[in-house]
Design a protein around this motif. Structure first.
Motif, PDB file in Angstrom:
ATOM      1  N   PHE A   8     -16.012  73.500  83.167  1.00 17.59           N
ATOM      2  CA  PHE A   8     -15.478  74.635  82.412  1.00 17.59           C
ATOM      3  C   PHE A   8     -13.913  74.465  82.463  1.00 17.59           C
ATOM      4  O   PHE A   8     -13.145  74.380  81.310  1.00 17.59           O
ATOM      5  CB  PHE A   8     -16.010  75.959  82.750  1.00 17.59           C
ATOM      6  N   ARG A   9     -13.251  74.158  83.514  1.00 18.91           N
ATOM      7  CA  ARG A   9     -11.761  74.036  83.699  1.00 18.91           C
ATOM      8  C   ARG A   9     -11.417  72.890  82.869  1.00 18.91           C
ATOM      9  O   ARG A   9     -10.423  72.790  82.129  1.00 18.91           O
ATOM     10  CB  ARG A   9     -11.530  73.700  84.912  1.00 18.91           C
ATOM     11  N   ARG A  10     -12.008  71.524  83.082  1.00 22.46           N
ATOM     12  CA  ARG A  10     -11.731  70.309  82.294  1.00 22.46           C
ATOM     13  C   ARG A  10     -12.062  70.663  80.695  1.00 22.46           C
ATOM     14  O   ARG A  10     -11.276  70.184  79.897  1.00 22.46           O
ATOM     15  CB  ARG A  10     -12.527  69.108  82.780  1.00 22.46           C
ATOM     16  N   LEU A  11     -12.820  71.401  80.250  1.00 25.74           N
ATOM     17  CA  LEU A  11     -13.075  71.648  78.872  1.00 25.74           C
ATOM     18  C   LEU A  11     -12.136  72.388  78.314  1.00 25.74           C
ATOM     19  O   LEU A  11     -11.449  72.274  77.284  1.00 25.74           O
ATOM     20  CB  LEU A  11     -14.603  72.405  78.633  1.00 25.74           C
ATOM     21  N   ASP A  19      -2.927  70.408  81.549  1.00 18.93           N
ATOM     22  CA  ASP A  19      -3.270  69.807  83.057  1.00 18.93           C
ATOM     23  C   ASP A  19      -4.296  70.830  83.450  1.00 18.93           C
ATOM     24  O   ASP A  19      -3.937  72.142  83.643  1.00 18.93           O
ATOM     25  CB  ASP A  19      -2.202  69.537  83.749  1.00 18.93           C
ATOM     26  N   PRO A  20      -5.553  70.379  83.953  1.00 16.27           N
ATOM     27  CA  PRO A  20      -6.582  71.408  84.581  1.00 16.27           C
ATOM     28  C   PRO A  20      -6.171  72.019  85.579  1.00 16.27           C
ATOM     29  O   PRO A  20      -6.316  73.186  85.980  1.00 16.27           O
ATOM     30  CB  PRO A  20      -7.714  70.491  84.870  1.00 16.27           C
ATOM     31  N   LYS A  21      -4.938  71.433  86.507  1.00 13.78           N
ATOM     32  CA  LYS A  21      -4.440  71.964  87.713  1.00 13.78           C
ATOM     33  C   LYS A  21      -3.767  73.074  87.538  1.00 13.78           C
ATOM     34  O   LYS A  21      -3.394  74.006  88.443  1.00 13.78           O
ATOM     35  CB  LYS A  21      -3.797  70.914  88.318  1.00 13.78           C
ATOM     36  N   THR A  22      -3.143  73.293  86.047  1.00 17.40           N
ATOM     37  CA  THR A  22      -2.342  74.340  85.671  1.00 17.40           C
ATOM     38  C   THR A  22      -3.366  75.958  85.624  1.00 17.40           C
ATOM     39  O   THR A  22      -2.872  76.940  85.405  1.00 17.40           O
ATOM     40  CB  THR A  22      -1.441  74.371  84.610  1.00 17.40           C
ATOM     41  N   ILE A  23      -4.522  75.511  85.418  1.00 19.08           N
ATOM     42  CA  ILE A  23      -5.454  77.047  85.206  1.00 19.08           C
ATOM     43  C   ILE A  23      -5.584  77.747  86.613  1.00 19.08           C
ATOM     44  O   ILE A  23      -6.436  77.100  87.567  1.00 19.08           O
ATOM     45  CB  ILE A  23      -6.738  76.284  84.551  1.00 19.08           C
ATOM     46  N   LYS A  24      -5.225  78.708  86.667  1.00 17.96           N
ATOM     47  CA  LYS A  24      -5.357  79.707  87.598  1.00 17.96           C
ATOM     48  C   LYS A  24      -6.653  80.562  87.318  1.00 17.96           C
ATOM     49  O   LYS A  24      -6.680  80.917  86.224  1.00 17.96           O
ATOM     50  CB  LYS A  24      -4.358  80.431  88.215  1.00 17.96           C
TER      51      LYS A  24
END
Length: 94
Positions: A8-11, A19-24
């Motif tokens: 879901f994060r990648r989606l 960037d998926p890494k920025t999703i907290k």
């Protein structure tokens, strides 16, 4: 669950072009750059990714217009609950 969360994060990252890494976990979709149209796109992509039908379903207590106010974790939870309902209501008879 970690695998589903990563998917879901990648989606979300792909739809929002971030960037998926920025999703907290506590980032709202709006803070990540979502608006109502992109929120709808996330829902549609989630249908494809998780093989469920969310059309016409209210996503938990949230309608499509307020989707972007959910945090990442809340959005994931709402998608999974709606998919669970979709999977359970599927007619497997031929």
């Amino acid at each position: 669950m970690h695998n589903i969360e990563s998917r879901f994060r990648r989606l979300v990252a792909e739809v929002l072009e971030i960037d998926p890494k920025t999703i907290k976990p506590d980032s709202t979709l709006e803070q990540l750059g979502s608006d109502s149209l992109r929120g709808l796109e996330i829902i549609m992509e989630a249908e494809l990714a998780f093989l469920c039908n969310l059309q016409g379903q209210q996503i938990g207590q949230t309608d499509y217009q307020n989707w972007q106010s959910l945090t990442f974790v809340q959005a994931l939870n709402q998608i999974l609950q709606a998919c669970h309902h979709s999977w359970n209501s599927f007619d497997y008879s031929i």
